[in-house]
Design an enzyme around this catalytic site. Structure first.
Site, PDB file in Angstrom:
ATOM      1  NE  ARG A   1       7.934  -6.455  -7.702  1.00 31.36           N
ATOM      2  CZ  ARG A   1       8.026  -5.389  -8.479  1.00 31.36           C
ATOM      3  NH1 ARG A   1       8.317  -4.204  -7.985  1.00 31.36           N
ATOM      4  NH2 ARG A   1       7.836  -5.500  -9.785  1.00 31.36           N
TER       5      ARG A   1
ATOM      6  CG  ASP B   1       7.597  -2.287 -11.069  1.00 26.68           C
ATOM      7  OD1 ASP B   1       7.245  -3.166 -11.840  1.00 26.68           O
ATOM      8  OD2 ASP B   1       8.287  -2.461 -10.049  1.00 26.68           O
TER       9      ASP B   1
ATOM     10  N   PRO C   1      -1.124   1.708  11.589  1.00 24.40           N
ATOM     11  CG  PRO C   1      -3.336   1.228  12.189  1.00 24.40           C
ATOM     12  CD  PRO C   1      -1.921   0.859  12.476  1.00 24.40           C
TER      13      PRO C   1
ATOM     14  CD  GLU D   1      -7.181  -2.159  21.353  1.00 23.79           C
ATOM     15  OE1 GLU D   1      -7.393  -1.023  20.907  1.00 23.79           O
ATOM     16  OE2 GLU D   1      -7.741  -3.184  20.920  1.00 23.79           O
TER      17      GLU D   1
HETATM   18  N1  ADE Z   1      -1.338  -2.647  11.429  1.00 25.86           N
HETATM   19  C1  ADE Z   1      -2.689  -2.522  11.460  1.00 25.86           C
HETATM   20  N2  ADE Z   1      -3.136  -1.799  10.440  1.00 25.86           N
HETATM   21  C2  ADE Z   1      -2.039  -1.428   9.707  1.00 25.86           C
HETATM   22  C3  ADE Z   1      -1.832  -0.664   8.527  1.00 25.86           C
HETATM   23  N3  ADE Z   1      -2.851  -0.100   7.878  1.00 25.86           N
HETATM   24  N4  ADE Z   1      -0.580  -0.497   8.091  1.00 25.86           N
HETATM   25  C4  ADE Z   1       0.451  -1.029   8.758  1.00 25.86           C
HETATM   26  N5  ADE Z   1       0.331  -1.764   9.864  1.00 25.86           N
HETATM   27  C5  ADE Z   1      -0.907  -1.965  10.344  1.00 25.86           C
END
Ligand code: ADE
Length: 259
Positions: A157, A172, A92, A119
């Site tokens: 794809r 797309d 994230p 974590e």
């Molecule tokens: N691992 C945990 N959350 C994630 C996300 N939002 N994007 C990519 N990998 C992740």
């Protein structure tokens, strides 16, 4: 050139099963893309094959250890012949994935993906062996496998020979910076409405114009942020204005009747 994707993951069966379905699944089956999974546990020491340990400094959660990951990456380098290969870490904290990034990654002939758990991953591995971090959105998953599967599907794809209709990737959503137009199929008449007459006219120029206008209109209504990033020529801008005049005061195309 056939793309090769190596995935480092504690759950290889997840990645393997997600690459079995749909057009992308068929592409793997037909050898249009190669994939291999690598479990850091297989590279860990001791009876327990421990690939994670407590976080330094205390607190909850475990962190993936450097050594099993380093050995997994070395095995990938040996198997692929890519001596310098670094990984893309799904997290994230990464750069948010969009279609432009997908298209860029789809051009490469080798990708090493790292899915984290717990974590996260020891920061030293990220600094030395990870070239970039990618996030699939501003929310937190319990692991990077789903994110890797998303990335593999979106990239897969776009590989040559994967989609039947050569045009379907070009049409797309996002490929031209706009959302896709609406689509209809038979029956032409239904209690919930008729298929727009232009789509049945056989006039291909008129159909193209209608589709572009709907694409522009939808993007304007739903994702004005995208519209600000595309440069529209005079004719295209006029088409958008036509849509805007027709939809003044409305919010969602096709939903204004309250059904
Ligand atoms: N691992 C945990 N959350 C994630 C996300 N939002 N994007 C990519 N990998 C992740």
């Amino acid at each position: 050139m056939i793309m090769r994707i190596d995935v480092i993951t504690l759950f290889p069966e997840f990645i393997e099963s997600s690459t079995k379905i749909g057009v992308v699944g068929r592409a793997f089956e037909r050898g249009l893309i190669e994939i291999a999974t690598w479990n850091p546990r297989d590279f860990a020491d001791g009876n327990y094959r421990k690939a994670d340990d407590r976080t330094c400094g205390g607190g909850p959660g475990m962190v993936m250890m450097i050594e099993p990951l380093r050995r997994a990456l070395a095995a990938i380098r040996a198997a692929s012949g890519a001596e310098e290969a670094k990984a893309i870490y799904l997290s994230p904290q990464g750069t948010r994935l969009d279609q432009a990034k997908v298209a860029e990654l789809a051009q490469r002939d080798h990708l090493v993906l790292l899915s984290g758990r717990y974590e996260g991953v020891d920061e030293r591995f990220l600094q030395h062996a990870v070239a970039e971090e990618i996030s699939i959105g501003d929310y937190v998953l319990s692991g990077g496998e789903l994110a890797a599967a998303v990335l593999i599907d979106a990239i897969g794809r776009l590989q040559e020979g994967v989609l039947n209709d050569a045009d379907s990737a070009v049409q797309d959503s996002f490929s031209n910076g706009l959302l896709d137009c609406p689509h209809y199929t038979r029956p032409v008449r239904d209690e919930w409405g008729d298929v727009p007459a232009v789509l049945l006219s056989g006039d291909h120029a008129a159909i193209r114009r209608w589709r572009l206008k709907q694409s522009l209109g939808r993007t304007w209504l739903r994702r004005p942020d995208l519209l600000q990033r595309v440069a529209l020529d005079k004719k295209t801008r006029a088409l958008l204005e036509e849509f805007q005049d027709e939809h003044a005061g409305k919010t969602m195309p096709g939903r204004e009747s309250g059904d």
